[in-house]
Structure formats: structure tokens, C-alpha cells
Design an enzyme around this catalytic site. Structure first.
Site, PDB file in Angstrom:
ATOM      1  N   CYS A  87       0.838  -1.198   0.000  1.00 19.54           N
ATOM      2  CA  CYS A  87       0.000   0.000   0.000  1.00 19.54           C
ATOM      3  C   CYS A  87       0.874   1.250   0.000  1.00 19.54           C
ATOM      4  CB  CYS A  87      -0.963  -0.041   1.189  1.00 19.54           C
ATOM      5  SG  CYS A  87      -2.346   1.093   0.989  1.00 19.54           S
ATOM      6  N   HIS A 204      -3.521  -5.662   1.008  1.00 19.20           N
ATOM      7  CA  HIS A 204      -2.847  -5.871   2.293  1.00 19.20           C
ATOM      8  C   HIS A 204      -2.824  -7.345   2.685  1.00 19.20           C
ATOM      9  CE1 HIS A 204      -2.536  -1.667   3.792  1.00 19.20           C
ATOM     10  NE2 HIS A 204      -3.581  -1.457   3.007  1.00 19.20           N
ATOM     11  N   GLU A 206      -1.243  -8.677   5.005  1.00 21.15           N
ATOM     12  CA  GLU A 206      -1.194  -8.829   6.475  1.00 21.15           C
ATOM     13  C   GLU A 206      -2.591  -8.815   7.074  1.00 21.15           C
ATOM     14  OE1 GLU A 206      -0.664  -6.068   4.908  1.00 21.15           O
ATOM     15  OE2 GLU A 206      -1.189  -4.288   6.100  1.00 21.15           O
TER      16      GLU A 206
END
Lengths: 231, 756
Positions: A87, A204, A206
Site C-alpha cells: 500500500c 494488504h 497482512e
């Protein structure tokens, strides 16, 4: 033991999320590195996390690239070691010239946060070795400027060089504007450098690395990385 | 440089500061002399409704504020604190930013979020989520189409940039909010018991630090601005709207949270409404201390500001920190790391006076408590409004039952108040921090607490149409519904914060509404054992057209000891059985069905029996504890039909439902108020009525006996009405619509209108 560093810029806000996945989920030895540091610890992987570095004033990532730590990141990459920009981290890599192209505001002009589908393009890279060609991943995006842009020549080089890691698609792999959350060129969600040791992506991983958080497709990327370092 | 100390205080000047002659007399008495201009300004903001609650205090005192988990009670500090075990506590609060958002929607909303975040991290807590409660006028007006996207973008901008997820909320569109939107922002933070910070100044000689952004003229007198009616001229008050910088606040937050882990500080207080004046006088008053500051030390970003302007500025992203003498370096180093100002502007003093200097010249000298605790308190006149008798009259025999129930259902799902809010919450980063377990669109938002098994659930609620038709009952229902939503997720409510949005309290009718609603809320709080931990009052929500509907918004918080016991709101698997728990009555008064289909904002709203409600909530929690529930969904606006449709439309997966036993309810004659009478339920009431204390659950067939037994134990009626499965929602013989069609209407209602 694999070692990783997560860079913290002023305004980074996915730094703790990345560290959490690396340390608590993947059991990797990981630490924060403050952006004012002129050098990196001995690590295999550097993560540039999401957020709003320097408030994203001027342009996303435009000021962060001048942080002292970025020179160390550049040297780390030059040694062929891994750099992963997520990002805002992707935006910083573009501004730093470590990846080609630029970011525009989302076509909708609105910030967008939602689950999207990604179609894997190039496999056999440090970031995608555990994935199959055309494999579909469900990973969320959250950004206001994820509309990747590059000129024709660069796009052709990315395509020909197998530098496109992921494209936005439907759940079954079709491409179309309705599946692209930001209007990016060629539906690009993530690209690599020529040597394929640097990946920048808007989604993302994560946020998709634990079962309690709607899906674990992000782990496929992290585990590719870990496998690469082990070998 | 300044003439503030020489300016003559005239009756006109006093009136312009919103101070009454009697209040002025009281100020003179407290000072033993006439105030100067700076002091007048300080009294003006501190005695404004926004800061002093002068018109609401006697009523607010009636809220139950005691609870076994409470560590800091309402009113003691910036926000209440509730123990959640394992040495952790939560700290939460909801606050309004209505007036600024009416004038400048983006900045009004951003600074509303910024302010509530500071209220939380000033206590030493790390903010972990944001929510909001929004009200706009009728959708199809230029004004709403300007305010609504501006507010949404503003809320998103601040939270997204800070990296605090906005995980839920509520939005209503109704013409009573034309010209006076409501923007209520809520924040919850987590804090270790040992790092809780108080907002008090103690220890003579301890230095007082100013940290964060520099001071400018923005937001001058914002608290006073918020304490009057909006008018055609309100746009001239634009300088009273502050400008937010979330990047600055992110740095400030990280620096402050780093600081609370050291032992360098005595107290911390954010500079929100009334800026320097409020933060210095409040910390001094709480600490029973005096405080002395020198304005020439304050970091400025404009030149030539007078003491009056400096003391009243509402520039954002600033904090006041009381440092332990000798530990200044610790503070300065941390703020230097984050490239922020940290300047010593004064000291804690003997006595109880607040003294403001500009270099050698004393520009203000007042007792701190006179500003903070000794403001006027009024018991306002109240009178039952005349509109009520007429508005509550509803002749059901004149309300025609619809010919096409499916069409009505679709019409309800297409109403922006009921429709999917994905257009809104997809502009909010609702996942950052990777703790969001239930995304928006569930009955309650739910986060996990990392390194524990716990979850925290929260819901914001208020049906203001009910409050308009019956503020007492409406206040009760707001609390009950918020608690029910939290319970439906499997969490136990532990406390609430409220934001009381009303019209001008000088109008006896408005004050009556306020008092009634507060009484209703208090009664519900006592039954659910959920103390009020703090909140905010927003009066003067009036536009030239009159007062808004009374809108006492509740932010209810619940704790889940084991997050694996969470219960989703949507159907999960084909073949699961569907039960309705609770009675259904002929309650279409005040319903959205009546409003949307029949264009009537009329009738007696649904009645709430608190004992019955409590039994239902205890039942649901017991079922959740025993892992008996596949899903649990509250029924609210639009009644059972809308609730069924919502339960079918999960985020990632849709399910059909065959609900072929609605006749069980239609023919049950079980209405609690119908004993001995022949109770005949109308079909529109069955599908669209808004009877309270009802939920839809789905379950594995093997859990049926257990659940029925539990329902008997908790004295709650239960109806087995159907099964999950198929591609359509089938309700009795009246509704049979493919879920994809419902979803299309539900999801496109807002985007479709925004494209126009």
C-alpha cells in the site's frame, strides 16, 4: 532463522499489523526500524508498511522517500535481498524509483476499503513461489490512491518481463472495470522490479493472514517469502 | 501589544459573549472586580452549554453511573474507564460535532473524529476503533447531497490516516434534520491499569508543557458557536470551524502513548473545546491547584494574536502535559523524536488561581474552579409539547394493508435509512489494526483483543422517530436496542456512552423531551446494569424550520470473554432451522413502514417491557455461551420482513430462507397485552411492525430441543417458522423474492442516488 525489519515512517499505520503477522503468526524474528536510521540491521526482508507517511502531503510516498532509511533500503535491495512494499509502502517504492510507474487517485475519487480478488500472474518469484499461475487470492485493499499508472513502454516491459505479480479480477478470474477497485492500468495490483526481489502491491496481505479475519490467502505470499529465504 | 486588558466591558460586549446580566454579576462577585476582555472570553466559553452543561446537569445527574467494573466514572475525567480483566481496561466516549459539520461538512467531521480520539488517548489509552452515528435531512435535496458525502469523506479521512478502524455506526435520513445534520463520533481505547493518566495538575513547581500543533486563530469561540441555534447567518461563523490535520494527530498520539509508559508525567489533558482555557483550568481544578502560564511561550502559527485569541483558539492537535519536575528531558526527547513542539509554558502553583501572563504582564487571573465547577446551573421550564396528542393519534382502520407485500419490502430496502451502508463504510478503513472480526453490517461491531481470548462489541443506536412520538419510551428503546445488538453478537453489555442531541433547551417543549428521554434511558440502564460512563449533550440543534427530533444516541459496549463464542447476524448454512424469539404485536405506530409506505410519522411507537427485554437478552447470552446459535439478528426498522432479508444477505455469502410458518405468529393470540382479549394481528404488522424484544435466530436442527427448553426457562415465546435454504426469501404466502433481487435493491439504494 529468517530476519525481517518493518520500517516505521511518521504516519505509518500498518507497521504493527505487519510486525504482528511476522512475529506472532509466522514466528519470524522481526523488528521495527525507525525511518531516521541511516542503516538497517542484518535482515533478509524489509517491509515498507501501509499508512500515510508524512500525511501523504504533496503526493503519497513523496516525502518518505527522502527519509534516511531509504538509502539503506536501496543498498539492501541492490544486494539482491527482499523488499516488500504494501500500500503506502508500494507508493514509497514508486517515488523512490525502486519500481517503475506512478500512483493516481482512485478513479472514484473515494477512499476504498474492501475485500478484492487478485489473479496471480507471474509465479516462480520470491513472492509468489507458493502460488500457481492464475491462482485467485482474496485480500483486502484500503487506499485513496491505488490507481497504478505507467506509460505504454513501461507497461510492455512489465508484461514482457513477467514483472506483474497480481491483477484485480473477479472471483473466477475474469478481468473487468467492475472488479478493479481503483482504475489501475491493466488491472495491476502489484508489480516487481526486473530482478524480482522487490514487490510493491496495493492489497494488504497482512490483513488476510489469520482465520479469524476472513481468510488466510495473504499467508500464501508471506510463506513464499519465507520459503525463498530458507532456500 | 495588546489592549485586551484595557477594553471597556460594555453590556453589548457581555451579551455578544452569550453571558446574561445575572451571570455577569456572578462573575464580578467571584473576581471581586470587573473582568477584562480575556477573562470575559474565558468565562464565556467555560460557561457555555458545550463546556458547562449548565442546562443539562440536573438531568444528567439522574443517570446511573455506578458499576462494579468502573474504574473512572462519568464526569470525573475526559472519559469513563471500565475494567475488562487481565490488567486491561477500556475507555470510550461519543461526542457530537453537529454545528461545524452543518457549515463545513468535511472539516466539521474530521475535527469531530480528531477530538474524540484525543479524549481517549489523553487518558493513556490506545484508540482501537471508531464508530459514528449520523443524521441527515431528506436524501433527495441538494443540501443532503452536499453534506452527506462531505461528512463521510471527513470521517474516513481522519480515521484512515490515523490508522484507527471505523468499524460501524448508523445513519438515518429524515427531513427533521434538514439544515441541521448530526455527526456523533465514538471512540474506544484500551489501556493497561498502570498507565491510566488523569487530567489533573498537581505538585507545586511541576512544569506545564504545551505539545503538538501550533496555535492559530481557527475555531475561535467554537464552544460558544455550538451553543446557539443554527441560522441563515451561521455560515458567517465559519472561522469557528476548526481544520483538522490527522497526520499531526497521529504523531501526537504516538508521542503521548510513548510518554505514558515513562514515569515522567503527572497529568495530561487535550485541548479541545475552549482550547488553552479549558485544559489549564480543568487540570488545575481537578488537582486542587493553581496554574500559571505565559502566552509568549505558546508556539504560534499566526502573528499578532491577542491573549484573548490565544486563550480561546480551538486549533486542533494540541495537548497540555503536567510533567514531574526533573523529568523534562524525557518529555522533550520523545517529542523531538516525533518532530513535535514540546514547550514549557508554565508551572503548577500554590493556591487555586489560574494566572495567565503575557511576558511580564498579567492578562488574566481567575479562580480555576470558578471557570470549571462554579458555572451557572439552570433548571429549565418544561412543558409537554402540543404536537404530541395529534401525532400519536393513529386510526389503524384507516391504514390500508398493502396488496403486494414483496413490493413494500423492496421499497423499504431501497430507503437510504434501511439500505446497505456499504457505500459509506467502504470509504472507512474498517480493518486496519487487524482486529476487526465483525465488519460493519452486523448487529454489533466486534474486535478481538490481541494476546487475550476477549472480544469487544459495540453498537450505536437511536430511533428518533420513536423519541419524537414518545421520548420516554424512545429513550428506553434506544438503550434496549443498543444492548440487544451487542447481545446478538454474543457479548455482554457493560456500559454505555450517550450523545444527547436536542433542540433549544430554552423552549419548554424541548426541555420536556430531553427530561423524558433521559428518564427513559436511566430506567433501561438500571435494568440492564449498564452505567453511563460519559458522553456529551448537544442542544440548539435547530434550523429555521424548528427543532430536530429528539435524538439521544447510545453507544453501547459489551465484552465477550471468549471470542470463539461470537454469533454472526447472517444465516450461515442451508438446512439450519429458523426461530423467532419474542412476541409480535400490532405495533405499526412510528414504524418506518408507516412512514415510507403511508407517508405518516404518526402513532404510538412500540412499547418496551424491560423485564421481557432483559429475559430475552439473558436467553440469547445463555444460548451463545452454549454455542447453540448459528446466527442471531435483531429486528428493527422495517420489522421482521426487513430483518429476514438482512439475515439472508451476508457479506460473503447469501442464503435463501423458506419461512412458511408465519401463521404460527399470526394465529398465536399470544400478545402479552391481549390476555383475555381476542387479539387479531394485522398482516402488515406481522411483516413490517416494529415490536421490540424480538430476534431471528438460526440453529442446527440438533440444537432445537435445548433451545426450546431454554426459551421456556427464560419465559420467552419461541416460534419455529422455517429453514435456511434455496435462492429466495419466502415469507408465508406473501413474499417470494430471489435474494439476488433483494440484494440488488439493498446494495444499490445509496450508490444509485449518489450517481444522480
Amino acid at each position: 532463522m529468517i530476519k525481517a525489519a518493518v520500517v516505521v515512517f511518521p504516519g505509518s499505520n500498518c507497521d504493527t499489523d505487519c510486525l504482528h503477522v511476522l512475529k506472532d503468526v509466522l514466528k519470524v524474528q522481526a523488528q521495527f526500524v525507525w525511518h531516521k536510521e541511516g542503516s538497517l540491521p542484518e535482515v533478509d526482508l524489509v517491509v515498507l508498511p501501509g499508512g500515510f507517511s508524512y500525511g501523504d502531503y504533496l503526493r503519497t510516498g513523496a516525502i518518505a522517500r527522502f527519509s534516511p532509511v531509504m538509502e539503506a533500503v536501496r543498498q539492501h535491495a541492490a544486494k539482491g535481498r527482499l523488499v516488500f512494499g504494501i500500500c503506502n509502502g508500494f507508493q514509497v517504492l514508486l517515488e523512490a524509483g525502486l519500481l517503475p510507474g506512478a500512483m493516481l487517485r482512485n478513479q472514484s475519487l473515494n477512499f476504498v476499503c474492501k475485500q478484492v480478488w487478485l489473479k496471480t500472474d507471474t509465479v516462480d518469484t520470491p513472492f509468489t513461489r507458493n502460488l500457481k499461475k492464475d491462482e485467485i487470492l482474496s485480500i483486502p485493499v484500503a487506499h485513496g490512491e491505488g490507481n497504478y499508472y505507467c506509460d505504454d513502454e513501461t507497461l510492455k516491459a512489465l508484461q514482457d518481463g513477467g514483472q506483474i505479480a497480481f491483477r484485480y479480477s473477479s472471483a473466477t478470474g475474469e478481468f473487468g472495470d467492475e472488479f478493479n477497485p481503483n482504475g489501475s492500468r491493466d488491472h495491476i495490483a502489484g508489480i516487481m522490479n526486473e530482478k524480482k526481489n522487490i514487490l510493491g502491491m496495493m492489497p494488504h496481505p497482512e490483513r488476510a493472514s489469520e482465520g479469524i479475519l476472513e481468510g488466510t490467502d495473504g499467508l500464501k505470499i508471506w510463506n513464499s517469502l519465507l520459503g525463498t529465504v530458507k532456500n | 501589544m495588546t489592549t485586551d486588558t484595557q477594553t471597556k466591558i460594555t453590556p453589548e460586549l457581555i451579551a455578544a459573549h452569550g453571558i446574561t446580566p445575572a451571570e455577569y454579576e456572578s462573575i464580578v462577585k467571584k473576581l471581586g472586580r470587573e473582568p477584562n476582555l480575556t477573562e470575559l472570553g474565558m468565562f464565556s466559553v467555560m460557561w457555555s452549554e458545550h463546556c458547562s452543561y449548565k442546562n443539562s446537569k440536573p438531568i444528567l445527574k439522574k443517570f446511573p453511573t455506578e458499576g462494579e467494573r468502573l474504574m473512572v466514572k462519568a464526569g470525573e475525567e475526559n472519559a469513563g474507564i471500565v475494567d475488562i480483566g487481565d490488567g486491561l481496561a477500556i475507555c470510550f466516549k461519543i461526542e457530537s460535532h453537529n454545528h461545524p459539520s452543518a457549515i463545513e461538512p468535511f472539516q466539521g467531521a474530521t475535527t469531530g473524529v480528531g477530538g474524540i480520539l484525543r479524549d481517549i488517548f489523553t487518558m493513556g489509552a490506545r484508540p482501537v476503533f471508531l464508530m459514528n452515528s449520523l443524521r441527515f435531512g431528506k436524501f433527495e435535496t441538494d443540501q443532503t447531497r452536499h453534506l452527506f458525502p462531505g461528512v463521510v469523506a471527513g470521517i474516513g479521512h481522519y480515521g484512515n490516516c490515523m490508522g484507527i478502524p471505523t468499524i460501524g455506526g448508523e445513519v438515518y435520513f429524515d427531513d427533521c434534520y434538514d439544515g441541521n445534520p448530526l455527526v456523533n463520533a465514538m471512540c474506544l481505547g484500551i489501556v493497561s491499569h498502570e498507565t491510566i493518566v488523569k487530567g489533573s495538575a498537581k505538585g507545586t513547581g511541576n512544569p506545564v508543557y504545551y505539545v503538538g500543533a501550533a496555535t492559530g486563530r481557527d475555531g475561535l469561540g467554537g464552544a460558544a458557536f455550538a451553543s446557539k441555534d443554527l441560522s441563515e447567518e451561521s455560515h458567517e461563523d465559519r472561522p469557528a470551524v476548526q481544520v483538522g490535520d490527522p497526520f499531526m494527530e497521529k504523531l501526537l498520539m504516538e508521542a503521548c502513548l510513548e510518554l505514558v509508559k515513562t514515569d515522567a508525567i503527572v497529568g495530561m489533558q487535550d485541548m479541545g473545546a475552549a482550547g488553552l482555557t479549558c485544559s489549564t483550568s480543568e487540570t488545575a481544578a481537578r488537582g486542587n491547584s493553581g496554574i500559571r502560564i505565559d502566552l509568549t511561550k505558546v508556539p504560534m502559527r499566526e502573528t499578532g494574536m491577542t491573549p484573548y485569541e490565544t486563550m480561546l483558539s480551538e486549533s486542533q492537535e494540541r495537548m497540555l502535559i503536567i510533567v514531574k519536575k526533573g523529568k523534562e528531558k524525557i518529555v522533550e526527547d520523545i517529542f523531538e523524536k516525533w518532530d513535535l513542539h514540546a514547550v514549557m509554558i508554565g508551572t503548577v502553583e500554590e493556591g487555586t488561581r489560574m494566572q495567565v501572563f503575557e511576558g511580564p504582564e498579567k492578562v488574566a487571573d481567575v479562580p480555576a474552579k470558578a471557570l470549571v465547577d462554579e458555572g451557572p446551573v439552570y433548571i429549565r421550564e418544561e412543558k409537554k409539547p402540543e404536537y404530541l396528542d395529534q401525532a400519536r393519534k393513529l386510526d389503524l382502520s384507516k391504514v390500508k394493508e398493502p396488496a403486494d407485500y414483496a413490493a413494500v419490502l423492496k421499497k423499504l430496502l431501497d430507503h437510504p435509512t434501511i439500505a446497505s451502508k456499504a457505500w459509506i463504510w467502504q470509504q472507512y478503513d474498517h480493518m486496519v489494526r487487524t482486529d476487526t472480526v465483525f465488519y460493519p453490517g452486523h448487529d454489533a461491531a466486534l474486535i478481538r483483543v490481541k494476546d487475550t481470548k476477549r472480544g469487544i462489541a459495540a453498537s450505536t443506536d437511536c430511533n428518533s422517530l420513536y423519541c419524537y412520538l414518545d421520548p420516554f419510551e424512545g429513550g428506553k428503546i434506544a438503550v434496549a436496542e443498543a444492548a440487544r445488538n451487542v447481545v446478538c453478537s454474543g457479548a455482554k453489555p457493560v456500559g454505555l456512552t450517550n450523545c444527547l442531541n436536542f433542540g433549544n433547551p430554552m423552549k419548554p417543549e424541548v426541555f420536556w423531551q430531553f427530561h423524558q428521554a433521559a428518564n427513559g434511558m436511566s430506567e433501561a440502564c438500571r435494568v440492564f446494569k449498564t452505567p453511563v460512563t460519559g458522553g456529551n449533550v448537544s442542544f440548539y440543534n435547530e434550523s429555521p424550520r424548528g427543532a430536530i427530533f429528539p435524538t439521544p444516541t447510545i453507544g453501547m459496549v459489551g465484552i465477550m470473554e471468549d471470542i470463539d463464542l461470537r454469533v454472526p447476524s447472517h444465516f450461515q448454512a442451508d438446512g439450519d432451522l429458523i426461530f423467532i424469539l419474542g412476541h409480535t404485536l400490532n405495533e405499526i405506530g412510528g414504524s418506518h413502514y408507516l412512514m415510507i409506505e403511508h407517508a405518516l410519522k404518526k402513532g404510538v411507537p412500540p412499547m418496551l417491557d424491560l423485564e421481557r427485554e432483559k429475559a430475552l437478552q439473558d436467553l440469547i447470552l445463555s444460548l451463545a455461551q452454549n454455542r447453540m446459535l448459528a446466527s442471531c439478528h435483531d429486528t428493527a426498522e422495517g420489522g421482521l420482513a426487513v430483518a429476514f432479508a438482512e439475515a439472508c444477505m451476508g457479506l460473503n455469502q447469501s442464503h435463501g430462507a423458506v419461512v412458511d410458518q408465519m401463521n404460527l405468529i399470526l394465529n398465536s393470540k399470544l400478545g402479552p397485552y391481549a390476555e383475555g382479549k381476542n387479539y387479531s394481528l394485522r398482516k402488515d404488522a406481522l411483516y413490517f411492525g416494529e415490536t421490540q424484544s424480538r430476534v431471528i435466530i438460526s440453529l442446527k436442527p440438533e440444537n432445537k430441543e435445548f433451545i426450546i427448553h431454554e426459551c421456556q426457562k427464560f419465559n420467552t415465546p419461541v416460534y419455529q417458522v422455517g429453514k435456511v435454504g434455496g435462492d429466495s426469501l419466502i415469507l408465508g404466502d406473501d413474499i417470494n423474492v430471489p435474494v439476488t433481487e433483494l440484494k440488488n435493491v439493498f446494495e444499490n439504494a445509496i450508490p444509485r442516488r449518489m450517481k444522480k
